[in-house]
Design an enzyme around this catalytic site. Structure first.
Site, PDB file in Angstrom:
ATOM      1  N   SER A   9       0.811  -1.220   0.000  1.00  9.73           N
ATOM      2  CA  SER A   9       0.000   0.000   0.000  1.00  9.73           C
ATOM      3  C   SER A   9       0.842   1.267   0.000  1.00  9.73           C
ATOM      4  O   SER A   9       1.976   1.282   0.483  1.00  9.73           O
ATOM      5  CB  SER A   9      -0.904   0.033   1.242  1.00  9.73           C
TER       6      SER A   9
ATOM      7  N   GLU B 204      -2.701 -16.384   1.527  1.00 11.67           N
ATOM      8  CA  GLU B 204      -2.814 -15.192   2.368  1.00 11.67           C
ATOM      9  C   GLU B 204      -4.197 -15.130   3.003  1.00 11.67           C
ATOM     10  O   GLU B 204      -4.346 -14.811   4.183  1.00 11.67           O
ATOM     11  CB  GLU B 204      -2.575 -13.921   1.540  1.00 11.67           C
TER      12      GLU B 204
ATOM     13  N   ALA C 134      -5.609  -6.993   4.271  1.00 11.78           N
ATOM     14  CA  ALA C 134      -5.558  -8.160   3.367  1.00 11.78           C
ATOM     15  C   ALA C 134      -6.725  -8.166   2.396  1.00 11.78           C
ATOM     16  O   ALA C 134      -7.264  -9.208   2.057  1.00 11.78           O
ATOM     17  CB  ALA C 134      -5.504  -9.471   4.166  1.00 11.78           C
TER      18      ALA C 134
ATOM     19  N   SER D 289      -6.799  -0.137  -2.194  1.00 12.09           N
ATOM     20  CA  SER D 289      -7.414  -1.146  -3.061  1.00 12.09           C
ATOM     21  C   SER D 289      -7.017  -0.912  -4.513  1.00 12.09           C
ATOM     22  O   SER D 289      -6.919  -1.844  -5.302  1.00 12.09           O
ATOM     23  CB  SER D 289      -8.938  -1.082  -2.929  1.00 12.09           C
TER      24      SER D 289
ATOM     25  N   PRO E   1       0.220   5.925   0.046  1.00 15.20           N
ATOM     26  CA  PRO E   1      -0.801   6.908   0.430  1.00 15.20           C
ATOM     27  C   PRO E   1      -1.981   6.954  -0.554  1.00 15.20           C
ATOM     28  O   PRO E   1      -3.126   7.028  -0.136  1.00 15.20           O
ATOM     29  CB  PRO E   1      -0.021   8.229   0.435  1.00 15.20           C
TER      30      PRO E   1
ATOM     31  N   LEU F 248     -20.150  -7.116  27.941  1.00 12.33           N
ATOM     32  CA  LEU F 248     -19.285  -6.761  29.067  1.00 12.33           C
ATOM     33  C   LEU F 248     -19.588  -5.409  29.699  1.00 12.33           C
ATOM     34  O   LEU F 248     -19.016  -5.074  30.744  1.00 12.33           O
ATOM     35  CB  LEU F 248     -17.800  -6.830  28.670  1.00 12.33           C
ATOM     36  N   GLY F 249     -20.479  -4.659  29.056  1.00  8.78           N
ATOM     37  CA  GLY F 249     -20.873  -3.370  29.637  1.00  8.78           C
ATOM     38  C   GLY F 249     -19.674  -2.474  29.876  1.00  8.78           C
ATOM     39  O   GLY F 249     -18.747  -2.435  29.062  1.00  8.78           O
ATOM     40  N   GLY F 250     -19.667  -1.766  31.021  1.00 12.41           N
ATOM     41  CA  GLY F 250     -18.597  -0.826  31.337  1.00 12.41           C
ATOM     42  C   GLY F 250     -17.224  -1.483  31.372  1.00 12.41           C
ATOM     43  O   GLY F 250     -16.216  -0.861  31.025  1.00 12.41           O
TER      44      GLY F 250
END
Lengths: 386, 383
Positions: free
Chosen positions: A126, A246, A367, A132, A128, A342-344
């Site tokens: 990749s 991959e 990927a 894709s 800047p 799990l909340g907080g």
């Protein structure tokens, strides 16, 4: 029809589990995360246990395993941390690429070093402006004497700055040609003069690390062009040929992450009491967990079937692309549901759920984004997507 | 690990595909659906092709196949119509129950007739007040000499009114005991005096038909009690895994049918000068649909092969039933969207799938009941 593992595969899975239990304890992973440190000790243990050698042929120091073995390793490591799995995944995936596409001399030079842990591999593609859209790549290598000189800038290079790492970098070698005919793959030591790296501050996957790479007149000898002269401008073929493996690694890793999220949420829901009873005894929570378990299992089933197809030499492009899409989306979805259960505590940095939530978010991007996977699947269904 | 079908299974799949293409092409299917009629000729063709015999032991005229084979048959039939698959599904499931729980004499009496197509079988358990809550069942059988006498009312009895059908009905034989110790399974011919059937008007699955059954002093000989007095719950539980393989494979086939239809339409239908499947918005819906169906398929066959190897697949098959049925309902809805106005039009097959799919998450155990069970198997105790 038999979806079961072989005895050897069951042993492999158990041994990876034991290794991770011993060397990647929750405390170890939390400390690495806090310090954003690369898991050198753990990587050495993986090497010692032969995990990196597993999918390579014996003549290069490997153990002759297949894509299913690869998937087992990636799933089990990722059931502790998908971030850590990328450290091994990069070496595996790049090494397998070399196995397919490098010259015999290159294979004999690089693979034994990789498998003995002397060096590591990471991938870099990749830029800047080129995510894709690979065609927008601008980093280029030009011939100079016997070698090459590379200039440009790379982005999102996972694990690029680890000690003794060799960056497997795709650059343009024919700037006028279409990228399918104008890209080549070079092996570049990460401390080659002219390379400057910056560790990027990312939401998650902080241990393997994500880097920006600046290349200023980086001199690379000719023997670092993968495939030799025959490999010149063939980089895109290399990318395509490695796609299935991959995606096995990537999909299996997301499966492992998804399973971890279900395990954390399920055990929390058994312990945590509200209104005088475990929250898992309320249907609202129990059914979320049942859906999570079901989707994680569907993802596993799809992924292992695709891995088995790759292992048995069938064309699995469609199946493995579906598996990558589905497993990544499942990991991201379940991590989000896990946060709710799990909340907080899920939101608290002392608990592991937030790490999965952060690590999972990039599963649908790295990927090959989900959007790119869907384009490919639709094309394989006979649509010409624009 | 070998996730492939055997050569025989590939042949089986192809032969079911061919059979369905020959005996139930789209125009025949549409006619059946519009007329809400039971396709007796198609059922006979299944019998002739040995599909009914497939999973039964050779001793009883069967072909000795397994759960994967049954799943292949269900998937391929359901690709045309999940409704039609319920006819063979009912016979297979009830017959396998008898093979497991019947006495040797009962097996020798009933199974060859079923395999040869002389009779069909359908299941009946639900009542007006007893859906997921089986304990609320009120239909009872009381002993009268060497007979039992059944009184009560059943609901949602799929395929009960077909010709030569034998209803496999669960009733209470000990009204005071907990339902786990008080249900019994009886085989009742659907034309037994005192049995009254009413075909119900349902949103979908018109051909197999859904019935209300009234039992008024229905006399049933004692040899029609299967699995022993008050042992009905054991029969239900022992058949759960195969029932869910059959149901999940049917949902899978229906879902694949939706993808087939939507895919073909998206390649043909042009808007803005090009096939709508070339627009990412549509292409990505189709890619997601195909991916979810592939996941459902992997899960279903993984479970079916577990069942064939005699392993406990309860957790896996419950997840497969949940996932496959939710997927069918979801992709049918997405298929409607891709078809636009044509999907809503009754001359096209998509609206039939949309109607048929809606009950997939309700029949053979609702998604909510499956989730309760999965959560229970995870060690949670949902209340």
């Amino acid at each position: 029809m038999d979806f079961g593992f072989t005895d050897e595969q069951n042993l492999l899975r158990d041994s990876v589990r034991k290794l991770m239990d011993k060397h990647a304890t929750p405390d170890y992973i939390r400390r690495l995360e806090r310090e954003q440190a690369y898991p050198y000790e753990l990587y050495d243990e993986w090497i010692k246990a032969g995990l990196l050698a597993m999918p390579f042929p014996e003549e290069y120091g490997g153990l002759g395993g297949n894509a299913v073995d690869l998937a087992i390793i990636a799933e089990e490591i990722s059931s502790r941390s998908t971030d850590l799995c990328m450290a091994l995944g990069g070496s595996m995936f790049c090494g397998l690429n070399l196995l397919r596409k490098a010259s015999e001399e290159q294979k004999r030079h690089w693979l034994p070093k990789l498998l003995s842990g002397e060096i590591r591999f990471s991938i870099s593609m990749s830029e800047p402006d080129a995510g894709s859209d690979v065609g927008a790549m601008r980093t280029a290598a030009v011939r100079e004497g016997n070698g090459w000189v590379i200039n440009g800038q790379k982005l999102w290079a996972t694990g690029a700055a680890a000690k003794n790492n060799v960056i497997n970098m795709y650059v343009k070698t024919d700037t006028k040609a279409h990228y399918r005919q104008g890209m080549s793959l070079f092996l570049i030591d990460k401390d080659t003069p002219g390379i400057e790296m910056r560790k990027l501050d990312m939401l998650g996957r902080r241990c393997t690390g994500t880097y920006e790479i600046f290349l200023k007149d980086v001199k690379v000898p000719a023997d670092r062009l993968v495939g030799g002269e025959a490999g010149l401008n063939k980089g895109f073929d290399f990318v395509l040929s490695g796609l299935q493996v991959e995606r096995v690694v990537s999909a299996a890793s997301s499966c492992g992450g998804a399973r971890a999220v279900v395990e954390i949420a399920s055990s929390y829901a058994k312990e945590r009491k509200q209104f005088g009873r475990p929250i898992g005894s309320f249907q609202a929570i129990a059914h979320m967990l049942a859906d999570m378990e079901t989707e994680a299992e569907a993802a596993r089933s799809l992924m292992y079937r695709a891995a088995w197809m790759v292992a048995s030499g069938q064309n699995a492009l469609k199946e493995i692309t579906m598996a990558k899409l589905f497993c990544a989306e499942t990991y991201a979805k379940l991590a989000n549901m896990g946060m709710q259960v799990l909340g907080g505590y899920g939101y608290n940095m002392e608990f592991d759920m937030q790490r999965h939530y952060r690590d999972a978010r990039v599963a649908t991007v790295a990927a090959g984004s989900s959007q790119i996977q869907r384009n490919l699947i639709a094309n394989l269904m006979g649509h010409k997507v624009q | 690990m070998d996730c492939r079908f055997s050569e025989e299974q590939v042949l089986l799949r192809d032969s079911v595909k061919k059979l369905m293409a020959k005996h139930c092409p789209p125009e025949v299917m549409r006619k059946l659906d519009h007329e809400k009629s039971y396709p007796y000729a198609l059922y006979d063709a299944w019998v002739e092709a040995g599909l009914l015999a497939l999973p039964f032991a050779e001793t009883y005229g069967g072909l000795g196949g397994g759960a994967v084979d049954a799943a292949i048959v269900m998937e391929e039939i359901s690709r045309t119509s999940a409704d039609l698959s319920m006819m063979i599904g009912g016979s297979l499931f009830c017959g396998l129950n008898i093979q497991r729980k019947g006495s040797d004499e009962q097996k020798r009496h009933w199974l060859p007739k079923l395999v040869k197509g002389e009779i069909k079988m359908s299941i009946s358990m639900s009542e007006p007040d007893a859906g997921s809550d089986i304990g609320a069942m009120r239909t009872v059988a009381r002993r009268d000499g060497d007979h039992w006498v059944i009184d009560g009312q059943k609901l949602w009895a799929t395929g009960a009114g077909a010709k030569h059908n034998v209803i496999n009905v669960y009733v209470k034989t000990d009204p005071k005991a907990h339902y786990r110790q008080s249900l019994s399974l009886f085989l009742v011919d659907n034309d037994t005096p005192g049995v009254e059937l009413r075909k119900l008007d349902m949103l979908g699955r018109y051909c197999t038909g859904t019935y209300e059954i009234f039992f008024k002093e229905v006399r049933v000989p004692a040899e029609r009690l299967i699995g022993g007095e008050n042992k009905g719950w054991d029969c239900v539980m022992s058949g759960l895994q195969v029932e869910r393989v059959i149901a999940a494979a049917s949902d899978l086939g229906g879902a694949q049918g939706c993808v087939d239809l939507a895919l073909a339409y998206a390649k043909e239908r042009k808007q803005f000068g090009r096939p709508i499947g070339t627009f990412q918005a549509i292409a990505h819906m189709l890619a997601d649909m195909a991916t979810e169906v592939a996941a459902a398929r992997a899960l279903v066959y993984q479970c079916a092969s577990l069942v064939d190897r005699g392993e406990d697949a309860l957790r896996d098959i419950t997840m497969a039933k949940l996932f496959a049925s939710e997927t069918y309902a979801k992709v049918a809805n997405q298929g409607m969207q891709i078809f636009g106005g044509y999907g809503y039009n009754r001359e096209f097959d998509m609206e039939r799938h949309y109607r048929d799919a809606r009950v997939a998450t309700v029949a053979a155990g609702t998604s909510q009941i499956q989730r309760n069970l999965i959560a229970g198997l995870m060690g949670l105790k949902p209340q």
